[in-house]
Design a protein around this motif. Structure first.
Motif, PDB file in Angstrom:
ATOM      1  N   HIS A  30      39.333  39.365  39.046  1.00  0.00           N
ATOM      2  CA  HIS A  30      40.210  40.221  39.859  1.00  0.00           C
ATOM      3  C   HIS A  30      39.479  40.780  41.069  1.00  0.00           C
ATOM      4  O   HIS A  30      38.464  41.467  40.935  1.00  0.00           O
ATOM      5  CB  HIS A  30      40.736  41.392  39.016  1.00  0.00           C
ATOM      6  N   HIS A  32      40.095  41.597  45.724  1.00  0.00           N
ATOM      7  CA  HIS A  32      40.972  41.632  46.907  1.00  0.00           C
ATOM      8  C   HIS A  32      40.199  41.167  48.142  1.00  0.00           C
ATOM      9  O   HIS A  32      39.867  41.979  49.015  1.00  0.00           O
ATOM     10  CB  HIS A  32      41.486  43.057  47.147  1.00  0.00           C
ATOM     11  N   LYS A 198      50.587  40.111  39.292  1.00  0.00           N
ATOM     12  CA  LYS A 198      49.901  41.393  39.118  1.00  0.00           C
ATOM     13  C   LYS A 198      50.898  42.549  39.176  1.00  0.00           C
ATOM     14  O   LYS A 198      51.792  42.561  40.024  1.00  0.00           O
ATOM     15  CB  LYS A 198      48.865  41.550  40.238  1.00  0.00           C
ATOM     16  N   HIS A 289      40.610  46.148  34.549  1.00  0.00           N
ATOM     17  CA  HIS A 289      39.761  47.342  34.543  1.00  0.00           C
ATOM     18  C   HIS A 289      39.486  47.849  33.120  1.00  0.00           C
ATOM     19  O   HIS A 289      38.946  48.935  32.941  1.00  0.00           O
ATOM     20  CB  HIS A 289      40.340  48.475  35.397  1.00  0.00           C
ATOM     21  N   ASP A 343      36.775  43.498  41.306  1.00  0.00           N
ATOM     22  CA  ASP A 343      37.684  44.329  42.109  1.00  0.00           C
ATOM     23  C   ASP A 343      37.111  44.570  43.520  1.00  0.00           C
ATOM     24  O   ASP A 343      37.284  45.655  44.087  1.00  0.00           O
ATOM     25  CB  ASP A 343      38.006  45.664  41.431  1.00  0.00           C
TER      26      ASP A 343
END
Ligand SMILES: [Zn+2]
Length: 405
Positions: A30, A32, A198, A289, A343
């Protein structure tokens, strides 16, 4: 005597374990990544459906602060003294260059859309599904300043989904909405290469998903019933369709960004009735997470056959020691279900996705090393099993889950 005592602080990483971990090319469950754009072009803003880089100020955790020496050190390691120069020198291969520098082979890119500069061999798409759950007027449920900003963004994304589905707006009938907007969007995402959908739902409302009757949802859709029942019904429809289409479901289940985030809404235990719903067992859930701070509570959920966890965000906010303690308990319990993730996120000018990716990747590797070293110290596993667990967490579990090569 101290060293033999189970439960004592995690020791530094055993050098042989460290060497084994360093060799593994990771799959990042995961992140971005920001799409590189040429100078003068509009900068990428599709790295998140709900950007948290310009919310009202919160008291940032120490490791997230722009002034943190760790941030400066990550920047120097990646770029020396000239980040803009390095970015210009790389241009279209920039994002791939970053992955190589942070030890990530394949990154699951949680983005609204993909595009040039993020080649599919290295960046695998995970789009957003929340907007589909909120087709009505959201003003009454947007309470905090952050939610007010977020719902405007969700409504914008839903308009994009209408548009991409060939519709000018919300269809009059609920069955048409489910079919021509929700299912068609999920199918389009799948065709576009997505491996998962997601949900950032916990930024908007509680993860407590009910099981309303279709008639209740229909009433709400026509403006005469409870909005939450409609949202819950659509959520279940999305999750069932994801199972049919072979898309995993990623859920933000942990504390989140912004000073108004309600951590108890993100408690993974709220999802237990959903996880126990036999009709949804074909869907694979990945709790992003790892539920932090509910990391102990999430551990028994790993026995659900269709549930996985990653430890992203923890690797950004928490120390390698603390993340290592969490990993140790999961690895002793259900190691096939644990996924490495960073993340990586453009938090600020100082802490870009590149710097946060490097910090989190290093933290994740060190945490894993500490957990495995402690398990060896306490005679729970030997070096061979430790190396195998490292390969599973950093790469093989994700490879199997998403069918990656
Ligand atoms: Zn994220």
């Amino acid at each position: 005597m101290f060293a033999a005592c189970a439960g004592s602080p995690l020791p530094p990483v055993d050098p042989e374990i460290a060497a084994a971990i360093a060799k593994i090319k990771a799959i990042d469950n995961h992140a971005h990544p920001v799409r590189p754009t040429v100078q003068g072009a509009t900068p990428d803003d599709e790295f998140d459906a709900l950007p948290v880089d310009n919310l009202e100020a919160q008291s940032d955790p120490v490791r997230q602060r722009a002034t943190s020496p760790e941030v400066a050190s990550a920047r120097r390691t990646l770029f020396g003294e000239d980040k803009p120069g390095v970015m210009r020198a790389h241009q279209s291969d920039y994002a791939v260059w970053v992955l190589d520098r942070i030890g990530v082979d394949v990154m699951l890119a949680n983005r609204v859309a993909m595009g040039p500069g993020l080649p599919f061999e290295r960046f695998v798409w995970v789009p957003f599904a929340d907007a589909l759950m909120f087709p009505l007027d959201n003003r009454a449920i947007a309470v905090t300043p952050d939610q007010q900003a977020f719902f405007v963004l969700e409504e914008k994304l839903l308009r994009r989904y209408y548009d991409e589905s060939g519709l000018s707006g919300r269809p009059p009938s609920f069955s048409e909405y489910l079919d021509k907007v929700v299912t068609s969007t999920l199918e389009r995402h799948r065709k576009g290469g997505a491996v998962a959908e997601k949900f950032e739902l916990a930024y908007l409302r509680t993860l407590d998903i009910g099981n309303p009757a279709r008639a209740e949802a229909e009433r709400a859709y026509s403006g005469r019933g409870e909005y939450k029942a409609l949202q819950d019904y659509i959520f279940r429809h999305i999750v069932a369709e994801c199972g049919r289409l072979g898309l995993a479901v990623h859920i933000h289940a942990a504390h989140g960004g912004g000073g108004y985030f309600r951590t108890q809404w993100a408690n993974p235990m709220l999802l237990e009735p959903l996880l126990d719903d036999q009709s949804l067992r074909k869907t694979t859930f990945v709790l992003l997470h790892g539920g932090w701070p509910y990391t102990r509570e999430i551990t028994p959920l790993l026995t659900k056959p269709n549930l996985y966890v990653d430890f992203s965000e923890q690797t950004a906010f928490n120390t390698p020691h603390d993340v290592g303690e969490v990993l140790r308990s999961w690895l002793a319990y259900n190691p096939e279900k644990v996924l490495f993730a960073t993340d990586a996120y453009p938090f600020s000018d100082a802490l870009g996705w590149e710097e946060s990716g490097l910090i989190a990747a290093n933290t994740g590797r060190e945490a894993l090393g500490r957990a495995l070293t402690a398990m060896m110290r306490d005679n729970e596993i030997g070096l061979e099993r430790a190396s195998q667990l490292a390969r599973m967490v950093l790469r093989e579990n994700a490879q199997k889950l998403y069918g990656l090569k």
